[in-house]
Design a protein around this motif. Structure first.
Motif, short mmCIF file in Angstrom:
data_model
loop_
_atom_site.label_atom_id
_atom_site.label_comp_id
_atom_site.label_asym_id
_atom_site.label_seq_id
_atom_site.Cartn_x
_atom_site.Cartn_y
_atom_site.Cartn_z
N LYS A 14 -39.52 12.80 -23.92
CA LYS A 14 -39.30 13.91 -23.00
C LYS A 14 -39.43 15.25 -23.70
O LYS A 14 -39.96 16.22 -23.14
CB LYS A 14 -37.92 13.78 -22.36
CG LYS A 14 -37.79 12.61 -21.40
CD LYS A 14 -36.43 12.59 -20.73
CE LYS A 14 -36.31 11.45 -19.73
NZ LYS A 14 -35.01 11.43 -19.05
N ASP A 70 -45.42 16.56 -11.93
CA ASP A 70 -44.55 16.14 -10.83
C ASP A 70 -44.86 14.68 -10.48
O ASP A 70 -46.00 14.36 -10.13
CB ASP A 70 -44.77 17.04 -9.62
CG ASP A 70 -43.70 16.85 -8.54
OD1 ASP A 70 -43.16 15.74 -8.44
OD2 ASP A 70 -43.44 17.82 -7.80
N LEU A 71 -43.85 13.83 -10.55
CA LEU A 71 -44.07 12.42 -10.26
C LEU A 71 -44.61 12.18 -8.85
O LEU A 71 -45.30 11.18 -8.61
CB LEU A 71 -42.77 11.62 -10.45
CG LEU A 71 -42.26 11.42 -11.88
CD1 LEU A 71 -41.07 10.47 -11.87
CD2 LEU A 71 -43.35 10.89 -12.80
N GLN A 98 -43.81 6.58 -9.92
CA GLN A 98 -42.77 7.33 -9.20
C GLN A 98 -41.42 6.62 -9.34
O GLN A 98 -40.79 6.21 -8.36
CB GLN A 98 -43.18 7.52 -7.75
CG GLN A 98 -44.41 8.39 -7.60
CD GLN A 98 -44.81 8.63 -6.16
OE1 GLN A 98 -44.02 8.47 -5.24
NE2 GLN A 98 -46.06 9.03 -5.95
N PRO A 109 -37.65 6.50 -11.94
CA PRO A 109 -36.82 7.34 -12.82
C PRO A 109 -37.21 7.27 -14.29
O PRO A 109 -37.14 8.28 -15.00
CB PRO A 109 -35.41 6.78 -12.59
CG PRO A 109 -35.45 6.18 -11.24
CD PRO A 109 -36.82 5.63 -11.06
N GLU A 160 -39.74 9.93 -15.33
CA GLU A 160 -39.41 11.34 -15.12
C GLU A 160 -39.33 12.08 -16.45
O GLU A 160 -38.70 11.64 -17.40
CB GLU A 160 -38.06 11.46 -14.39
CG GLU A 160 -37.70 12.88 -13.99
CD GLU A 160 -38.64 13.45 -12.94
OE1 GLU A 160 -39.21 14.53 -13.20
OE2 GLU A 160 -38.81 12.81 -11.89
#
Length: 281
Positions: free
Chosen positions: A44, A69-70, A78, A80, A83
């Motif tokens: 991340k 943007d997922l 898409q 978690p 992300e």
């Protein structure tokens, strides 16, 4: 959609419509070995830094980013777990060179100075101390080897291979990006000693910045407050992991089972500090 690359850190998927999805994992490698223990949030942080720099340098050269943007990703992403570590990018015809920009006399360049054997086309008007800032940054390309180590080549070599015009655009863009980002990082307490860039060409033949940009994995980041000429400054990257491996005679050992939680925590904190300083959050 098919996975086309599973690298040391990133997974790359080809959507087969001119776009790709890149997922930055928490994997870490040291001494050419992918280690079995993940570094919390490392992917991340690397993703956030690259995305920040892509936005910060888009006035200099276009980049491959389409979205982070997922909701813009295929349904498989898409979720978690993707992300903050996943980006949708334009597929490019990649230039087969890594473009290394060096702003300080360090690493292989310092060793070359000691031996008197600089890369072809590189020369300096004076002798520098270890970790001393160069009067002007220099560009030293290297080939991108599919296996084994990359090979350093001269700018002239690259110019003869891909053409003077394209090579000139790449050199100019790399230096402008480095200088602009160096100033931003310096104001926030980080010295970017050197870094590597990768470029590609889009469907119109225009130059595009790609891959990752100015992360602790692709660059040498030093803490400005601890920096001193004539030393080997500690860097914002894998130093705790590398030190632990060396202290335990595990450097380059593929049979390693795990990294201690304390080392993981310290390394994760270092990556987070780098993100906070550069991105402001």
């Amino acid at each position: 959609m098919k996975k086309i690359i599973s690298g040391k850190v990133r997974e790359v998927y080809d959507l087969e419509d001119g776009r790709m999805v890149i997922v930055t994992t928490d994997r870490i490698s040291a001494f050419d070995v992918i280690l079995p223990t993940m570094i919390t949030d490392k992917g991340k942080v690397l993703n956030a830094l690259s995305n920040f720099w892509f936005g910060y340098t888009k006035d200099i050269v276009k980049n491959h980013m389409i979205s982070s943007d997922l909701k813009d990703m295929p349904a498989e992403f898409q979720k978690p777990e993707y992300e903050g570590r996943t980006i949708l990018v334009k597929k490019l015809k990649m230039i087969p060179y890594e473009i290394i920009v060096r702003g300080y006399m360090f690493g292989s360049m310092y060793e070359a100075q000691k031996s008197g054997k600089f890369p072809e086309g590189v020369s300096f008007s004076r002798v520098y101390e270890q970790a001393e800032k160069l009067d002007e940054p220099v560009v030293t390309p290297s080939t991108k080897a599919a296996e084994g180590h990359d090979i350093n080549v001269s700018l002239d070599y690259m110019k003869k291979d891909i053409g003077e015009e394209l090579a000139g655009k790449i050199e100019k863009a790399a230096l402008e990006i480095y200088k602009k980002c160096y100033d931003h990082a310096y104001k926030n307490g980080i010295i970017i000693a050197d870094t590597k860039f990768e470029f590609g060409l889009d469907e119109n033949g225009e130059l595009v910045l790609a891959d990752e940009v100015l992360t602790p994995d692709s660059s040498r980041f030093w803490n400005l407050s601890e920096y001193k000429v004539g030393t080997s400054p500690a860097s914002y990257d894998k130093q705790f992991v590398r030190d632990w491996l060396k202290e335990n005679n595990l450097a380059g050992d593929p049979s390693i089972k795990s990294i201690p939680a304390e080392i993981v925590e310290k390394t994760s904190a270092l990556y987070h500090e780098c993100q906070k300083r550069i991105c402001g959050k």
